[in-house]
Write a protein that holds these residues in place. Structure first.
Motif, PDB file in Angstrom:
ATOM      1  N   TRP A 137     -42.071 -18.337 -11.844  1.00 11.56           N
ATOM      2  CA  TRP A 137     -43.358 -18.050 -12.476  1.00 11.56           C
ATOM      3  C   TRP A 137     -43.376 -18.585 -13.909  1.00 11.56           C
ATOM      4  CZ3 TRP A 137     -46.270 -16.114 -16.281  1.00 11.56           C
ATOM      5  CH2 TRP A 137     -47.574 -15.721 -15.982  1.00 11.56           C
ATOM      6  N   LEU A 138     -42.295 -18.326 -14.641  1.00  8.19           N
ATOM      7  CA  LEU A 138     -42.226 -18.792 -16.025  1.00  8.19           C
ATOM      8  C   LEU A 138     -42.214 -20.309 -16.102  1.00  8.19           C
ATOM      9  CD1 LEU A 138     -39.592 -16.247 -17.387  1.00  8.19           C
ATOM     10  CD2 LEU A 138     -42.022 -16.314 -17.965  1.00  8.19           C
ATOM     11  N   THR A 139     -41.583 -20.963 -15.120  1.00  9.92           N
ATOM     12  CA  THR A 139     -41.564 -22.428 -15.090  1.00  9.92           C
ATOM     13  C   THR A 139     -42.967 -22.978 -14.918  1.00  9.92           C
ATOM     14  OG1 THR A 139     -39.323 -22.477 -14.190  1.00  9.92           O
ATOM     15  CG2 THR A 139     -40.660 -24.447 -13.878  1.00  9.92           C
ATOM     16  N   GLN A 140     -43.730 -22.352 -13.998  1.00 11.40           N
ATOM     17  CA  GLN A 140     -45.120 -22.785 -13.819  1.00 11.40           C
ATOM     18  C   GLN A 140     -45.898 -22.626 -15.133  1.00 11.40           C
ATOM     19  OE1 GLN A 140     -46.176 -23.999 -10.788  1.00 11.40           O
ATOM     20  NE2 GLN A 140     -44.062 -23.761 -10.138  1.00 11.40           N
ATOM     21  N   ALA A 141     -45.668 -21.497 -15.808  1.00  9.27           N
ATOM     22  CA  ALA A 141     -46.376 -21.232 -17.068  1.00  9.27           C
ATOM     23  C   ALA A 141     -45.993 -22.254 -18.133  1.00  9.27           C
ATOM     24  CB  ALA A 141     -46.067 -19.818 -17.555  1.00  9.27           C
ATOM     25  N   LEU A 142     -44.713 -22.601 -18.194  1.00  7.11           N
ATOM     26  CA  LEU A 142     -44.249 -23.579 -19.181  1.00  7.11           C
ATOM     27  C   LEU A 142     -44.917 -24.925 -18.958  1.00  7.11           C
ATOM     28  CD1 LEU A 142     -42.331 -24.555 -21.421  1.00  7.11           C
ATOM     29  CD2 LEU A 142     -40.607 -24.946 -19.652  1.00  7.11           C
ATOM     30  N   GLN A 143     -44.923 -25.377 -17.709  1.00 11.96           N
ATOM     31  CA  GLN A 143     -45.528 -26.676 -17.418  1.00 11.96           C
ATOM     32  C   GLN A 143     -47.037 -26.654 -17.643  1.00 11.96           C
ATOM     33  OE1 GLN A 143     -43.020 -28.673 -13.936  1.00 11.96           O
ATOM     34  NE2 GLN A 143     -43.449 -26.533 -13.509  1.00 11.96           N
ATOM     35  N   ALA A 144     -47.668 -25.537 -17.278  1.00 14.68           N
ATOM     36  CA  ALA A 144     -49.104 -25.416 -17.502  1.00 14.68           C
ATOM     37  C   ALA A 144     -49.435 -25.471 -18.979  1.00 14.68           C
ATOM     38  CB  ALA A 144     -49.617 -24.118 -16.885  1.00 14.68           C
ATOM     39  N   GLY A 183     -49.507 -17.179 -10.328  1.00 14.08           N
ATOM     40  CA  GLY A 183     -48.574 -17.955 -11.125  1.00 14.08           C
ATOM     41  C   GLY A 183     -48.527 -19.415 -10.746  1.00 14.08           C
ATOM     42  N   GLU A 184     -49.572 -19.928 -10.057  1.00 18.82           N
ATOM     43  CA  GLU A 184     -49.618 -21.333  -9.690  1.00 18.82           C
ATOM     44  C   GLU A 184     -50.491 -22.085 -10.684  1.00 18.82           C
ATOM     45  OE1 GLU A 184     -48.074 -22.907  -7.243  1.00 18.82           O
ATOM     46  OE2 GLU A 184     -47.102 -21.140  -6.426  1.00 18.82           O
ATOM     47  N   MET A 185     -50.056 -23.296 -11.039  1.00 14.56           N
ATOM     48  CA  MET A 185     -50.901 -24.120 -11.898  1.00 14.56           C
ATOM     49  C   MET A 185     -52.134 -24.555 -11.123  1.00 14.56           C
ATOM     50  SD  MET A 185     -48.729 -26.668 -14.324  1.00 14.56           S
ATOM     51  CE  MET A 185     -47.570 -27.202 -13.105  1.00 14.56           C
ATOM     52  N   VAL A 186     -53.259 -24.543 -11.796  1.00 15.76           N
ATOM     53  CA  VAL A 186     -54.512 -24.916 -11.163  1.00 15.76           C
ATOM     54  C   VAL A 186     -54.694 -26.424 -11.250  1.00 15.76           C
ATOM     55  CG1 VAL A 186     -57.008 -24.623 -11.263  1.00 15.76           C
ATOM     56  CG2 VAL A 186     -55.515 -22.677 -11.705  1.00 15.76           C
ATOM     57  N   GLU A 187     -55.046 -27.033 -10.140  1.00 19.25           N
ATOM     58  CA  GLU A 187     -55.335 -28.468 -10.136  1.00 19.25           C
ATOM     59  C   GLU A 187     -56.492 -28.718 -11.076  1.00 19.25           C
ATOM     60  OE1 GLU A 187     -54.503 -32.280  -8.876  1.00 19.25           O
ATOM     61  OE2 GLU A 187     -53.638 -30.530  -7.910  1.00 19.25           O
ATOM     62  N   PRO A 188     -56.332 -29.583 -12.061  1.00 18.06           N
ATOM     63  CA  PRO A 188     -57.400 -29.727 -13.061  1.00 18.06           C
ATOM     64  C   PRO A 188     -58.629 -30.413 -12.516  1.00 18.06           C
ATOM     65  CG  PRO A 188     -55.699 -31.356 -13.421  1.00 18.06           C
ATOM     66  CD  PRO A 188     -55.203 -30.462 -12.311  1.00 18.06           C
ATOM     67  N   GLN A 189     -59.757 -29.899 -12.929  1.00 14.36           N
ATOM     68  CA  GLN A 189     -61.014 -30.594 -12.733  1.00 14.36           C
ATOM     69  C   GLN A 189     -61.126 -31.571 -13.914  1.00 14.36           C
ATOM     70  OE1 GLN A 189     -62.422 -30.160  -9.839  1.00 14.36           O
ATOM     71  NE2 GLN A 189     -60.676 -28.775  -9.509  1.00 14.36           N
TER      72      GLN A 189
END
Length: 556
Positions: free
Chosen positions: A472-479, A490-496
């Motif tokens: 979860w923290l890794t996803q947050a870091l990349q986001a 805790g998933e990164m959202v595909e950007p519009q």
């Protein structure tokens, strides 16, 4: 620094005094010429007066001479003001230096002296700006009118406007000097109900040193441990009271005994009430820095404004320097006291190894973060003229860090390590060499053990569902690196369509940034992570097929 400060503080009063004396001399000459051309009554009066001052003090000054006498009075007032400003400018550094020396004696004195001293200094800086602006305006006005009869109106307006803007900025910043301390971390709050082993371990360590256990435990990716009584903003909201921050990546390379040593050091700050001191002192300390920055922004883009602001900025900087010395002395004493507690609980050698590990692997973490940032930049591409994220780089940065640490923990990392200090969100730390010397351990004696990043039973074994938390923290870091929101899972959202300014640029960010949850969207496409044959690190290959860690080519 001090000689330079004296020169800067006295420059405008001295220059103004010289200009005003010159203007006064020209007035004397003009007065004698004017009186010589007047009727006999005025000439008789001139013969009785030795100076223009005597002449203007007489009760029967001819109306034709009123202008000269008024100008003489203005010059004399400004001369006296310049002399007093010069004296106070010489006195200010001496008073601040003495106050800083007194504050080094104890934390109580530092708090008692620093807060009122800062307020007085801000008032003095604001007053100095106004006085110096008045002196400059007066010197320019009288020097111009007495020599050529010209009034430099635009220059006078510029000086006045700059002084008003600077004083307004400083006063505005000073309103927030005393504020509630607050820390922002990229971390998750973990509770006793889900982490009983970790809480038991922390509470047992707290009992051994005779202090109360922290109310909150936050786990994150920053390579540091710290305690604070300030409010802490994490992904689960704001938490209050005593908080312990635990580094997930460092738990991967610390043993259980080494973690106990680290926790004993941090919890000793509660025992010594260091966190309470930080809660009171550092918001004020930060306020001093804010006031200094507020004043400096007024002078940006203009050498003239910078020149006018230089005395005020240097006054605040000198104040901060003197009290920084006091803070560092007290902080050093408290850090060494906490080190002694940790050495007593876990043993001096164990604590020293844990301390060196934190320093070494904190440096490696930043290198890994830079490689991750570079890989993320490569994953951003334009599709139909709009930026899109192509793939997720990795699922768990902590496990990647463990691999990275094991492959990069070489003796070269020990070179120059003695002078490195561990960063902290509020306090300052003495260099590593000082801390090792205090517990009676040499770096050369523990170097090989400190480079061991693969303990048989790592401290991370205390934390249940470690992989899930780290993921979860890794996803947050990349986001956060890509300015993307996250969904509730805790998933990164595909950007519009993402604005161009949201694309990564410049230096890679530190991991203190936080990311707010957003709305869910379609799942992201993922790519397989590979082990680099050259350095042995699990990575996602760069767009050109190279390893983001060692930059060598990888087989697809």
């Amino acid at each position: 620094m001090r000689i330079r400060l004296f020169i800067i503080l006295t420059a405008i009063p001295l220059l103004s005094l010289l200009a005003l004396n010159s203007a006064g001399s020209r007035q004397e000459s003009a007065w004698r010429n004017a009186v010589a051309s007047n009727p006999a009554g005025a000439a008789d009066q001139q013969s009785r007066a030795r100076t223009l001052e005597d002449f203007c003090a007489a009760p029967d000054v001819p109306p034709a001479m009123d202008g000269i006498c008024t100008a003489r009075a203005g010059i004399e007032i400004l001369r006296q003001l310049a002399i007093w400003t010069l004296a106070l400018s010489l006195l200010f550094p001496l008073v601040v230096y003495a106050a800083g020396r007194i504050a080094q004696k104890s934390r109580e004195l530092l708090l008692d002296v620093f807060s009122p001293g800062l307020k007085i200094s801000i008032l003095a800086v604001s007053l100095l700006l106004v006085i110096q602006a008045v002196l400059l305006i007066g010197a320019i006005y009288y020097a111009g009118t007495s020599s050529s009869g010209r009034i430099h109106g635009r220059l006078i307006l510029l000086i006045g406007a700059t002084a008003i803007a600077a004083v307004s900025q400083i006063i505005a910043a000073s309103r927030g000097v005393v504020r509630q301390a607050r820390a922002v971390v990229m971390g998750k709050l973990i509770r006793r109900s889900t982490q009983p082993r970790l809480y038991d371990f922390i509470e047992d360590t707290a009992r051994r040193i005779g202090t109360e256990a922290p109310r909150n435990v936050v786990i994150g990716l920053d390579p540091s441990f710290f305690v604070t009584e300030a409010d802490v903003q994490c992904f689960d909201g704001e938490v209050h009271g005593r908080t312990l921050y635990v580094s997930a990546p460092l738990c991967r390379i610390l043993t259980l005994e080494e973690l106990k040593a680290v926790l004993a050091h941090e919890l000793a700050h509660f025992h010594g009430e260091d966190t309470r001191f930080s809660l009171r002192f550092y918001p004020i300390y930060r306020g001093c820095i804010d006031s200094l920055e507020a004043a400096s922004t007024v002078g940006e883009g203009s050498w003239f404004r910078s020149l006018l602001l230089m005395p005020a900025l240097n006054m605040l900087a000198f104040f901060l320097e003197c009290f920084s010395a006091a803070e560092k002395k007290i902080s050093r004493e408290r850090e060494l006291a906490a080190d002694a507690v940790a050495a007593n609980v876990a043993g001096g050698r164990t604590f020293a190894i844990a301390l060196v590990k934190v320093v070494i692997f904190s440096l490696l973490w930043q290198r890994l973060l830079e490689a991750l940032y570079a890989a993320l930049q490569k994953e951003m591409a334009e599709i139909d003229g709009k930026p899109e994220l192509q793939d997720l780089v990795l699922s768990n940065v902590s496990t990647l860090f463990g691999d990275f640490a094991r492959s990069h923990a070489t003796p070269e990392l020990l070179r120059g390590l003695d002078q490195v200090s561990i960063p902290h969100p509020t306090d300052s730390h003495p260099p590593l060499a000082t801390r090792l010397e205090a517990v009676g351990v040499r770096l050369a004696d523990i170097g090989p053990e400190a480079l061991n990043a693969d303990p048989p039973v790592p401290a991370s074994s205390l934390i249940a569902h470690m992989d899930r938390i780290e993921g979860w923290l890794t996803q947050a870091l990349q986001a956060s690196m890509l300015n993307l929101p996250m969904d509730a899972a805790g998933e990164m959202v595909e950007p519009q369509p993402v604005p161009s300014e949201a694309l990564p640029s410049g230096d890679p960010p530190r991991s203190e940034a936080s990311s707010a949850p957003g709305a869910a969207s379609a799942p992201m496409r993922r790519r397989q992570i590979q082990v680099c044959p050259s350095c042995g690190v699990r990575v996602l290959p760069m767009a050109d097929g190279s390893c983001p860690s060692c930059r060598r080519a990888m087989e697809s």
